[in-house]
Motif scaffolding. Structure first.
Motif, PDB file in Angstrom:
ATOM      1  N   GLY A  10       1.055  -1.226  -0.147  1.00 14.55           N
ATOM      2  CA  GLY A  10      -0.293  -0.010   0.139  1.00 14.55           C
ATOM      3  C   GLY A  10       0.680   1.359  -0.353  1.00 14.55           C
ATOM      4  N   LEU A  11       2.050   1.004  -0.686  1.00  8.65           N
ATOM      5  CA  LEU A  11       2.986   2.135  -0.582  1.00  8.65           C
ATOM      6  C   LEU A  11       3.135   3.324  -1.935  1.00  8.65           C
ATOM      7  N   VAL A  12       3.321   3.961  -2.013  1.00 11.89           N
ATOM      8  CA  VAL A  12       3.371   4.317  -3.049  1.00 11.89           C
ATOM      9  C   VAL A  12       4.193   5.793  -3.355  1.00 11.89           C
ATOM     10  N   ALA A  13       5.767   5.683  -3.934  1.00 13.61           N
ATOM     11  CA  ALA A  13       6.885   7.178  -3.679  1.00 13.61           C
ATOM     12  C   ALA A  13       7.355   7.342  -5.082  1.00 13.61           C
ATOM     13  N   PHE A  14       7.235   9.014  -4.695  1.00 17.48           N
ATOM     14  CA  PHE A  14       7.790  10.337  -6.307  1.00 17.48           C
ATOM     15  C   PHE A  14       9.249  10.220  -5.306  1.00 17.48           C
ATOM     16  N   ASP A  15       9.822  10.195  -7.027  1.00 19.13           N
ATOM     17  CA  ASP A  15      11.199  11.540  -6.443  1.00 19.13           C
ATOM     18  C   ASP A  15      11.128  12.469  -7.074  1.00 19.13           C
ATOM     19  N   LYS A  16      12.012  13.229  -6.616  1.00 23.60           N
ATOM     20  CA  LYS A  16      12.343  15.024  -7.869  1.00 23.60           C
ATOM     21  C   LYS A  16      11.043  16.426  -7.974  1.00 23.60           C
ATOM     22  N   ASP A  17      11.639  16.871  -7.451  1.00 25.48           N
ATOM     23  CA  ASP A  17      10.465  17.701  -7.404  1.00 25.48           C
ATOM     24  C   ASP A  17       8.975  17.537  -8.116  1.00 25.48           C
ATOM     25  N   VAL A  18       8.661  17.196  -6.671  1.00 26.34           N
ATOM     26  CA  VAL A  18       7.210  16.473  -6.745  1.00 26.34           C
ATOM     27  C   VAL A  18       6.022  17.623  -5.943  1.00 26.34           C
ATOM     28  N   ARG A  19       4.930  17.742  -7.189  1.00 27.06           N
ATOM     29  CA  ARG A  19       3.754  18.564  -6.595  1.00 27.06           C
ATOM     30  C   ARG A  19       2.775  17.602  -6.124  1.00 27.06           C
ATOM     31  N   MET A  20       2.129  18.489  -5.727  1.00 23.59           N
ATOM     32  CA  MET A  20       0.655  17.974  -5.541  1.00 23.59           C
ATOM     33  C   MET A  20       0.016  18.793  -5.045  1.00 23.59           C
ATOM     34  N   ILE A  21      -1.604  18.514  -5.401  1.00 25.86           N
ATOM     35  CA  ILE A  21      -3.031  19.719  -4.790  1.00 25.86           C
ATOM     36  C   ILE A  21      -4.269  18.912  -5.010  1.00 25.86           C
ATOM     37  N   HIS A  22      -4.204  19.263  -3.521  1.00 23.41           N
ATOM     38  CA  HIS A  22      -5.564  18.349  -3.312  1.00 23.41           C
ATOM     39  C   HIS A  22      -6.498  19.220  -2.862  1.00 23.41           C
ATOM     40  N   ARG A  23      -8.072  18.842  -3.372  1.00 27.40           N
ATOM     41  CA  ARG A  23      -9.074  19.563  -3.934  1.00 27.40           C
ATOM     42  C   ARG A  23     -10.245  19.037  -2.695  1.00 27.40           C
TER      43      ARG A  23
END
Length: 180
Positions: free
Chosen positions: A19-32
Motif C-alpha cells: 500500500g505504498l507509493v513513492a515519488f522522487d524529485k520535484d514532487v508537487r501535489m494539489i488536493h481539492r
C-alpha cells in the motif's frame, strides 16, 4: 468528493502489496475537496451524481504541497471488488493513512503555510509533525487575511494537531500580530 493531482520529475514506485507509493524529485501535489473541486459538472455526470448534490457540497479545502521526495501509505485494509480476484484489492483515495515528505517541504493548507525539511502526516490522529534542518528551522505561518492576524512558530520540530488546531514544540519561537 475530492481530487488529488501529483506530478514528479524522476520516478514513481508503486508497492501494491504494501500500500505504498513513492515519488522522487520535484514532487508537487494539489488536493481539492468540496466546492474547491474542478470540473464539477463532468464529475457529477461521470459518477452519476445528481447535480444539485454537487451544488450542496461544503466549502471544502484546497491544499498544495512541494517537496523533493513523497511517500504515501494507504490502509492495509482492502476493499474486495467483484472485478478482482479473491486476493486482490482496490485502493480508494480515502484510505490514505500516512504521508511523508523530505527535502525543501512546503505545504499550504488554507491559511496555514508549513516549511521544513521533513513532514509527516498521520491520518489516525490527524497530526502533522514538521522538522527543520541543521541550518534552517521548521516554520508554520498562519496568516488570516480576514482578521489581519499573523502567527508564526519556528523551531527544530513543530507538531500541529489538526483536530484542535494546536501547535506545539519544545524550544519554539512564537510570534503573533493582531489587527489595529
Amino acid at each position: 468528493p475530492s481530487q488529488t493531482l501529483v506530478t514528479w520529475q524522476n520516478s514513481m514506485d508503486l508497492f501494491v502489496d504494501r500500500g505504498l507509493v513513492a515519488f522522487d524529485k520535484d514532487v508537487r501535489m494539489i488536493h481539492r475537496s468540496g466546492q474547491q473541486i474542478v470540473k464539477k459538472e463532468e464529475l457529477a455526470r461521470a459518477m452519476n451524481i445528481d447535480r444539485s448534490d454537487i451544488e450542496r457540497l461544503n466549502k471544502g479545502r484546497q491544499t498544495s504541497l512541494r517537496c523533493d521526495h513523497l511517500l504515501l501509505e494507504f490502509s492495509a485494509q482492502s476493499t474486495k471488488s467483484r472485478d478482482k480476484g479473491a486476493g486482490e484489492s482496490v485502493v480508494r483515495a480515502t484510505d490514505l493513512q500516512r504521508l511523508i515528505c523530505r527535502g525543501a517541504v512546503h505545504l499550504q493548507d488554507g491559511t496555514m503555510s508549513l516549511m521544513g525539511e521533513y513532514l509527516q502526516y498521520l491520518q489516525e490522529i490527524n497530526e502533522i509533525r514538521l522538522e527543520g534542518s541543521p541550518t534552517l528551522e521548521a516554520r508554520i505561518i498562519d496568516q488570516d487575511e480576514g482578521s489581519q492576524r499573523l502567527s508564526m512558530w519556528r523551531g527544530p520540530q513543530l507538531t500541529w494537531n489538526r483536530n484542535t488546531n494546536h501547535i506545539e514544540s519544545v524550544n519554539a519561537n512564537v510570534r503573533t500580530s493582531s489587527s489595529r
